[in-house]
Every structure is written in C-alpha cells, then in structure tokens.
Design an enzyme around this catalytic site. Structure first.
Site, PDB file in Angstrom:
ATOM      1  N   ILE A  19      88.365  85.981  -9.297  1.00 43.93           N
ATOM      2  CA  ILE A  19      87.633  86.672  -8.224  1.00 43.93           C
ATOM      3  C   ILE A  19      87.368  88.125  -8.636  1.00 43.93           C
ATOM      4  O   ILE A  19      86.288  88.666  -8.384  1.00 43.93           O
ATOM      5  CB  ILE A  19      88.457  86.692  -6.909  1.00 43.93           C
ATOM      6  CG1 ILE A  19      88.919  85.295  -6.542  1.00 43.93           C
ATOM      7  CG2 ILE A  19      87.702  87.386  -5.779  1.00 43.93           C
ATOM      8  CD1 ILE A  19      87.992  84.480  -5.731  1.00 43.93           C
ATOM      9  N   CYS A 380      79.326  61.966  -2.532  1.00 50.89           N
ATOM     10  CA  CYS A 380      79.700  61.122  -3.668  1.00 50.89           C
ATOM     11  C   CYS A 380      80.510  59.910  -3.199  1.00 50.89           C
ATOM     12  O   CYS A 380      79.936  59.004  -2.603  1.00 50.89           O
ATOM     13  CB  CYS A 380      80.401  61.959  -4.727  1.00 50.89           C
ATOM     14  SG  CYS A 380      80.166  61.267  -6.373  1.00 50.89           S
ATOM     15  N   HIS A 515      76.914  66.331  -5.642  1.00 51.77           N
ATOM     16  CA  HIS A 515      77.839  67.308  -5.059  1.00 51.77           C
ATOM     17  C   HIS A 515      77.099  68.585  -4.652  1.00 51.77           C
ATOM     18  O   HIS A 515      76.987  69.507  -5.473  1.00 51.77           O
ATOM     19  CB  HIS A 515      78.942  67.653  -6.059  1.00 51.77           C
ATOM     20  CG  HIS A 515      79.892  66.538  -6.281  1.00 51.77           C
ATOM     21  ND1 HIS A 515      81.025  66.367  -5.525  1.00 51.77           N
ATOM     22  CD2 HIS A 515      79.872  65.502  -7.153  1.00 51.77           C
ATOM     23  CE1 HIS A 515      81.665  65.285  -5.932  1.00 51.77           C
ATOM     24  NE2 HIS A 515      80.979  64.746  -6.924  1.00 51.77           N
ATOM     25  N   GLU A 517      78.048  70.941  -2.904  1.00 50.11           N
ATOM     26  CA  GLU A 517      78.923  72.118  -2.812  1.00 50.11           C
ATOM     27  C   GLU A 517      78.850  73.005  -4.051  1.00 50.11           C
ATOM     28  O   GLU A 517      79.144  74.194  -3.981  1.00 50.11           O
ATOM     29  CB  GLU A 517      80.377  71.699  -2.529  1.00 50.11           C
ATOM     30  CG  GLU A 517      81.090  70.934  -3.636  1.00 50.11           C
ATOM     31  CD  GLU A 517      80.910  69.424  -3.557  1.00 50.11           C
ATOM     32  OE1 GLU A 517      79.865  68.968  -3.041  1.00 50.11           O
ATOM     33  OE2 GLU A 517      81.805  68.696  -4.036  1.00 50.11           O
TER      34      GLU A 517
HETATM   35  N1  GLN Z   1      84.861  57.445  -7.774  1.00 50.34           N
HETATM   36  C1  GLN Z   1      83.461  57.444  -7.548  1.00 50.34           C
HETATM   37  C2  GLN Z   1      82.670  57.229  -8.830  1.00 50.34           C
HETATM   38  O1  GLN Z   1      83.179  57.411  -9.901  1.00 50.34           O
HETATM   39  C3  GLN Z   1      83.020  58.726  -6.850  1.00 50.34           C
HETATM   40  C4  GLN Z   1      83.213  59.943  -7.680  1.00 50.34           C
HETATM   41  C5  GLN Z   1      83.119  61.218  -6.875  1.00 50.34           C
HETATM   42  O2  GLN Z   1      83.231  61.200  -5.668  1.00 50.34           O
HETATM   43  N2  GLN Z   1      82.950  62.331  -7.533  1.00 50.34           N
HETATM   44  O3  GLN Z   1      81.524  56.879  -8.762  1.00 50.34           O
END
Ligand code: GLN
Length: 549
Positions: A19, A380, A515, A517
């Site tokens: 940070i 995901c 993702h 985020e």
């Molecule tokens: N385990 C799942 C996959 O490999 C989701 C992975 C995750 O949520 N990053 O597709």
C-alpha cells in the site's frame, strides 16, 4: 532512463509495504511522472497461482494472464497503468532461469553462484519489468519479506549493486518499519526500527526515507530519536499511522512531504501533486447516502482471500453512494443450518472458487436468491453454480453438476471443454493443454454482448474482463436453459463459450465466467458492481417500505 525507488520492509511483515509503494506511486503519477511498480517475492514457488488462498491471500490475475501476488492488485487500484507478467517475479523464477542457462552451457563452465549469477538475474528481471512497462520515469520496486530474512538477502544485495551501477540520483531507498506502542509503559518504542535500519546498513543499504508504522502519529521527539540513531534526516522520518481506509494513505504521505524527498533524491522537479481525485474517493466513502447488506458466500474467511472483491464492493459503495455492509458466510453453514442466515440481506454474492467443499451450500443460497428475487451476482464458480441450480431446480435435471465437483453426474452442465466437445463438435483440444485435463483460461478476453440484455445496459456492446478457470458452461445444454428463461448474454467469439448468464424475470440475477473484481478501481469504480449495488439498494428500499406497512 528509468529511475528506481526500492521499498524494503523491516521488523515484521504485513505492515502495508504494498500500500505504501502504491500510494507513493499514485502521488508521483499525479505529479505527471510515468510510473510502474515491480514486486519481487522471496518464496521459491515458481507460480504463485498454485498457492493456497489460506496461506497467501488471493491470486491476482493480470491482463496478460499472469497469476501473481495480491499486491499487484493494490498497484492497479492506485495507479492507472496496468500490471503485466513482468511486474512480479519470485526466487523460484530467478533460480529456474539461472538453472536453465546453466544447463544450456551459457555460463561457459564457470562456477554458478548466488553472487553474481543470481543477483545479476534479479537485476535483469527488474530491468525487464521496467522495460515491459514502457520504460517509465520511475519504477518502484517492492522487495517482499522482511530485512533480516535469509530468503530476501539476494534481492537486497541485487538492488544494492543496481543502485551502484545506476549512479548518483538514480535510486532511492525507502524502508518501512514498525514503531510499536507498549501499553504497559505508555510509550512508542524506536528500538526495533534502529535494529532494522542497522541490519540494512550491514548489507550496505542506507535508506533515504523511513516510513514508520504505528497505531498512532509518532511525536517529534521519537522521530528525532529515530533520525539520530538511523542516520536519516528528521524530515525523512515519516509517520504512517493506522487509518480506517487505505485510500487516505496517499494524502497522509504527501502531507509529510514524501514525494518531495523522493524527487529531491532522484534530482527531478515535476509539477506539484494533485490528489483531488483521492480526496473525492475518501469524501464519498465517509459520507454515504444509504447502506445495503450483502452476503458473500465463500469458503475462506480471510479478508485477503477475496481482497480484490472486497475492494470492488467498497468502490461500488463509493460510486453509488452506499455503505456496503458485507457479511461473510461460510458456505458449509448453509448446508447444515439452511438459509436463515440470509434473512435481511439485500444482495447475495458467490465468488470464485475451486473444489467441492461448500458448493452445495452455495447452491442453496443461489436458489434462495432466485426464488426470493434478491439481487444475485455469481462470479466464475458463482456463475457455474447458478447454472447448476437452474438446471436442477428449473429444468428438472436431477443431480446436474460440474464435472469438477461430481465426475459421475448424469448432467455435466459445467465441464471441461474437452469433455463436452463431442456434443457440439466445434471445440478443438489445444495442444498446450496440461496434465490437469484442460488449460486454465487466463487473462483478458474481449467478448461481444447480446443487445437488449441487462449485460448490454451495464457494459455496452462488449466486455473486456479477466479469466481464471478451467471449466465452462456446457453448450450442449444451453438451448434447454434458454427455453426455460435463462439468457446467455455474451459468448466468446471463437469458441462460442457462454460468458455471462442472466435471468430477465428477476430484480438482478447475473453470473459471469470472468472476474470483474480485478478491473475495479476506487477512482473509476466498475459498472457491474455499481449496477449490482444499485439493485441491492432498490431491493433494500422496497423491503423497508413493505416492513413499515
Ligand atoms: N473451479 C472453477 C473452474 O476451474 C471456477 C474457478 C474460479 O471460480 N476462479 O472453472
């Protein structure tokens, strides 16, 4: 030529070196300088992607698909340039490069040693990181670990050599230390800092600046004492006290003149800092209009395991004017005790994850969100489980599952593409597929969006987000899902993989295979999280009204 600022840590870990480095970079960027930040990790793992989130916090994924230390997430949240593979390296990578060269005979039979071969390799990696970032004015280099550790010695020796080679006014050393408050004595203690600086001096590094972490402001008397013992001018002994939000740190450091000291050391004179964007972030954070209650259903009850996600929710609060109260719920609790713990929640979020543990609890939470019209965002694994829930409870496909979670499922609605290619005939197994049975889809991908969908109202006509997963929603089932009311609102251009699912007859129900985020920042927020939190706020109001009636 790029100038370097090295950031080392002393006394204990977890003082917030990342940070501090990111905050200084943010100030320097606001002064019109181009910057990048490089993180060197002293552990032997070659690939941080395989480290447990329990031990090491989240794995951050860069645009170019590197699985890195979570500090790179901080860097991207504080400065505008994106991080790349070359911004993070480990001892394991250094050694593996040196050993490869040795095997190829590149050292011409010389004795291969820590000094100079490993230390040279470290310097090459640093230079490469700066070069990959476009040779910015300044590269900040954060050295993982704590001064005094055996592991970080080669890194410290390497940056000492680098500073000598770079010449005067081209490098600056910042050391972050701890000044503990001893309650029984009622005093702040400077001794650990004195020892830690002594340790650095032994290696030949004399810090230009000391950032002194304490739970409170450090009075001038103590700063004078540190200055004297550590041989650092008093104005360069900077107090870094605990704050309620990390986004206050750039202003705290700037007000004490850190950026001026660094610029003077590097003999540069850029325009004055403009931290108004950070003031705005802090102001909005401190004055929310309203609040929402969000349940995050996961399996690692540690803030760092979902670092970027927790930050993204804070950013959405900043950009929508809400305080987002996140309640973390262990997924296995839902399996044992049912969904009572979800009462009073305005939104439910299932983040990414690997492996079976807790997945049935997450599916219960998703069913509860779908049936009670509570805004839901699945990320995901959270998307894959939303598809499984829909398959089981809307389409009547009993025991539908992902082959990751149940290899014998009669309905593999989520599977490795190699397992479902026979159904569609379009997927070619790629040659680089690993022994694990399928490649990870990693990094940024740009995907077109179906017009007229919730996704289109949030993202416009394309989505550019980062991936980290092996399994995919099985296209063979998608017709059936769409007939039952699910909308696949984005698919990858080449392989036609379902990227986003949504349920139109719902207040807000979305599952995303990527993702989001990783691309949210405090200054710019993120449209998906903003939309999710706005939906949660709407739900909150409607239910508040109902409760009052
Ligand atoms: N385990 C799942 C996959 O490999 C989701 C992975 C995750 O949520 N990053 O597709």
């Amino acid at each position: 030529m790029t100038k370097y600022v090295f950031v080392t840590g002393g006394v204990v870990s977890s003082l917030g070196k990342g940070i501090a480095a990111a905050s200084l970079a943010a100030i320097l960027e606001s002064r019109g300088l181009t910057v990048t930040i490089i993180k060197m990790d002293p552990y032997i793992n070659v690939d941080p992607g395989t480290m447990s989130p329990f031990q090491h916090g989240e794995v951050f994924v860069t645009e170019d698909g590197a699985e890195t230390d979570l500090d790179l997430g901080h860097y991207e949240r504080f400065i505008t340039p994106k991080m790349h593979k070359a911004n993070n390296f480990t001892t394991g990578q250094i050694y593996s490069n040196v050993l490869r060269k040795e095997r190829r005979g590149e050292y011409l039979g010389k004795t291969v040693q820590v000094i100079p071969h490993i230390t040279n390799e470290i310097q090459d990696f640093i230079a490469r990181g700066a070069h990959a970032a476009g040779d910015p004015d300044i590269a900040l280099v954060e050295i993982g670990g704590t001064v005094g550790d055996i592991e970080s010695l080669p890194f410290l020796e390497a940056v000492r050599q680098l500073s000598l080679r770079a010449g005067r006014n081209n490098t600056c050393f910042i050391h972050l230390t701890l000044v503990p408050y001893i309650a029984s004595a009622g005093e702040l203690k400077t001794k650990p800092t004195q020892h830690s600086v002594g340790e650095l001096r032994k290696i030949g590094i004399i810090p230009n600046v000391l950032l002194c972490r304490a739970d409170r402001k450090i009075p001038d008397d103590e700063r004078a004492k540190i200055s004297l013992f550590a041989n650092v001018p008093m104005d360069a002994v900077i107090s870094v006290w605990d704050v309620d939000t990390i986004y206050k740190v750039p202003m705290m450091l700037h007000e004490q003149g850190l950026d001026d000291i660094v610029c003077k050391t590097l003999d540069i004179n850029p325009k004055p800092a403009d931290l108004s964007a950070w003031d705005k972030v802090v102001d909005r954070l401190e004055h929310p209009k309203d609040q929402v209650n969000l349940a995050m259903i996961g399996k690692y009850d540690l803030k760092d395991s979902y670092k970027s996600l927790n930050e993204a929710l804070v950013h959405a609060g900043i950009h929508t004017g809400h305080k987002v109260n996140v309640t973390f719920i262990e997924a296995e609790i839902l399996e044992k005790d049912g969904t009572d713990c979800l009462k009073g929640m305005d939104a439910i979020l299932v983040p990414g994850g690997f492996g079976k543990r807790g997945t049935e609890g997450k599916i219960k939470a998703i069913e509860y969100a779908r049936k009670n019209d509570i805004p839901y965002l699945g990320i995901c694994l959270g998307m894959q489980l939303a598809v499984i829930e829909f398959a089981r409870n809307v389409c009547g496909l009993g025991r539908a599952n992902s082959t990751e979670l149940d290899a014998d499922t009669p309905h593999p609605v989520v599977a490795l593409i190699t397992e479902w290619k026979d159904h569609t005939g379009v997927i070619e197994r790629r040659s680089e597929d690993s022994d694990l049975g399928g490649t990870m889809r990693l990094g940024k991908q740009i995907v077109p969006v179906k017009p007229g969908t919730l996704t289109a109202s949030i993202y416009g006509n394309e989505v550019a987000e980062r991936h980290r997963h092996r399994y995919e929603v099985n296209n063979a089932y998608c017709d059936q899902f769409e007939k039952a009311g699910m909308v696949i609102s984005a698919r990858t251009p080449g392989e036609n993989l379902p990227e986003i699912m949504e349920l139109p007859d719902h207040s807000f129900f979305m599952g995303v295979q990527f993702h989001p985020e990783f691309t949210s920042t405090p200054r710019f927020g993120h449209p998906l999280f903003n939309a999710f939190i706005n939906a949660a706020a709407k739900y909150h109001h409607e239910h508040e009204k109902k409760d009052q009636k």
